[in-house]
Write an enzyme that holds these catalytic residues in place. Structure first.
Site, mmCIF file in Angstrom:
data_model
loop_
_atom_site.group_PDB
_atom_site.id
_atom_site.type_symbol
_atom_site.label_atom_id
_atom_site.label_comp_id
_atom_site.label_asym_id
_atom_site.label_seq_id
_atom_site.Cartn_x
_atom_site.Cartn_y
_atom_site.Cartn_z
ATOM 1 N N TYR A 115 27.215 -86.293 7.369
ATOM 2 C CA TYR A 115 26.842 -87.436 8.313
ATOM 3 C C TYR A 115 25.315 -87.503 8.526
ATOM 4 O O TYR A 115 24.873 -86.431 8.682
ATOM 5 C CB TYR A 115 27.560 -87.489 9.434
ATOM 6 C CG TYR A 115 27.235 -86.522 10.432
ATOM 7 C CD1 TYR A 115 26.269 -86.680 11.360
ATOM 8 C CD2 TYR A 115 27.996 -85.334 10.575
ATOM 9 C CE1 TYR A 115 25.846 -85.854 12.385
ATOM 10 C CE2 TYR A 115 27.783 -84.362 11.665
ATOM 11 C CZ TYR A 115 26.599 -84.583 12.661
ATOM 12 O OH TYR A 115 26.268 -83.776 13.410
ATOM 13 N N LYS A 116 24.879 -88.564 8.788
ATOM 14 C CA LYS A 116 23.661 -88.719 9.277
ATOM 15 C C LYS A 116 23.645 -89.827 10.667
ATOM 16 O O LYS A 116 24.440 -90.415 10.972
ATOM 17 C CB LYS A 116 22.649 -89.681 8.306
ATOM 18 C CG LYS A 116 22.356 -88.847 7.099
ATOM 19 C CD LYS A 116 21.391 -89.629 6.047
ATOM 20 C CE LYS A 116 21.149 -88.913 4.775
ATOM 21 N NZ LYS A 116 20.173 -89.513 3.921
ATOM 22 N N ASP A 159 32.486 -75.406 17.691
ATOM 23 C CA ASP A 159 31.286 -75.543 16.994
ATOM 24 C C ASP A 159 30.082 -75.454 17.837
ATOM 25 O O ASP A 159 29.131 -76.426 17.587
ATOM 26 C CB ASP A 159 31.331 -76.532 15.974
ATOM 27 C CG ASP A 159 30.177 -76.672 14.812
ATOM 28 O OD1 ASP A 159 29.796 -75.641 14.319
ATOM 29 O OD2 ASP A 159 30.033 -77.916 14.389
#
Length: 324
Positions: A58-59, A178
């Protein structure tokens, strides 16, 4: 095209509603529904000039809606995900983010667009970039301004707080899985803002652990989870230990076979990252490294809880001079 958008909206919307009902009894903080056209306009058709962060899958883009700056997180449907079901995980992320947005160390989710193949997420705008910029990188064209040791310890403490919140604030603990610098932005006051809940999962009711595919960066995953695919809160503690090391020394990993003395000598030549302005390193070596070692224990039972980590960092902060 309009029909396709409507189909995606109905499909993604029903999945989101189902997830909210299943995980949070249908409760959520209200978020806005953005159209695909709105976000294309807000980001100048996702111009590379407005790129804030690129993870590969993703960006994040800088955008503007109604004269308000926003951060738009667009997932790549053509990315080769190493697992099945990215749509379900994004839906899960939206559901969790709606519950977490009120926390001061979470980047507030303003809304989402359900008209795209993979939902697009819209957040408040982070004023000071990704926290990963604090880690030295000789290949980066523009280096970030070094932060004092006390500022970095405060960032670590606030990250510990938001991880502890995930573990304790809901009827079922959530495991983030994460926790690393790249998943935090900084606001104008240098406060860390968690924005990524892609791997986050709850521990089922009546169970002591959650079971899922092993995903993420290997060095960030507790060894017992790597072997079994079973995750507890202690996995996040292990991840936090690696984040703490990187935040304060610039190292992205370490040799688990080293004994404590060798580790202390090898971490940044026996001290803090040399780009950090500091007057003396006694507190860091004697207390923070000890905390890091406990968080990074190969035995889950020997690791502290995130609540205890937060308390210990708060105490270290109180003893750290403002000039450090």
């Amino acid at each position: 095209m309009a029909k396709r958008r409507e189909e995606l909206f109905l499909k993604n919307g029903s999945l989101l509603l189902e997830k909210l009902v299943c995980s949070f009894n249908g409760k959520s903080n209200p978020i806005r529904s953005f159209s695909d056209k709105e976000l294309q306009k807000a980001t100048n058709n996702y111009s590379s000039a407005l790129d804030l962060h690129d993870s590969g899958s993703y960006k994040c883009y800088k955008g503007s809606v109604d004269d308000r700056l926003i951060c738009v997180r667009k997932f790549d449907p053509n990315y080769r995900y190493p697992f099945e079901g990215p749509l379900e995980r994004i839906i899960n992320e939206i559901a969790i983010a709606t519950q977490m947005s009120a926390h001061k160390n979470v980047l507030k989710l303003l809304g989402c667009c359900l008209e795209t193949q993979l939902p697009t997420l819209v957040y408040e705008f982070p004023m000071d970039g990704s926290l990963s910029h604090l880690s030295p990188n000789p290949n980066r064209r523009i280096q970030s301004q070094p932060l004092l040791l006390k500022s970095r310890l405060r960032i670590a403490w606030e990250i510990a707080n938001v991880a502890a919140y995930l573990h304790t604030a809901f009827p079922r603990p959530f495991i983030h899985r994460d926790i690393r610098l790249a998943n935090f932005f900084l606001d104008q006051d240098c406060a860390p803002k968690l924005f990524n809940f892609f791997f986050c999962i709850p521990i089922p009711e009546g169970e002591t652990h959650a079971t899922d595919e092993v995903m993420g960066i290997t060095g960030n995953i507790a060894p017992e989870s790597l072997k079994t695919g079973k995750f507890t809160e202690k996995n996040d503690v292990f991840s936090f230990g690696t984040l703490l090391l990187e935040l304060l020394t610039g190292q992205r990993g370490y040799d688990l076979s080293q004994d404590e003395t060798a580790l202390l000598l090898n971490c940044g030549d026996g001290g803090v990252d040399p780009t950090i302005p500091i007057e003396g390193e006694g507190i860091l070596e004697q207390q923070v490294y000890k905390l890091f070692l406990r968080c990074s224990s190969l035995t889950a039972e020997e690791r502290p809880t995130m609540v205890d980590v937060s308390k210990e960092l708060r105490q270290i902060l109180s003893l750290t001079p403002d000039t450090a």
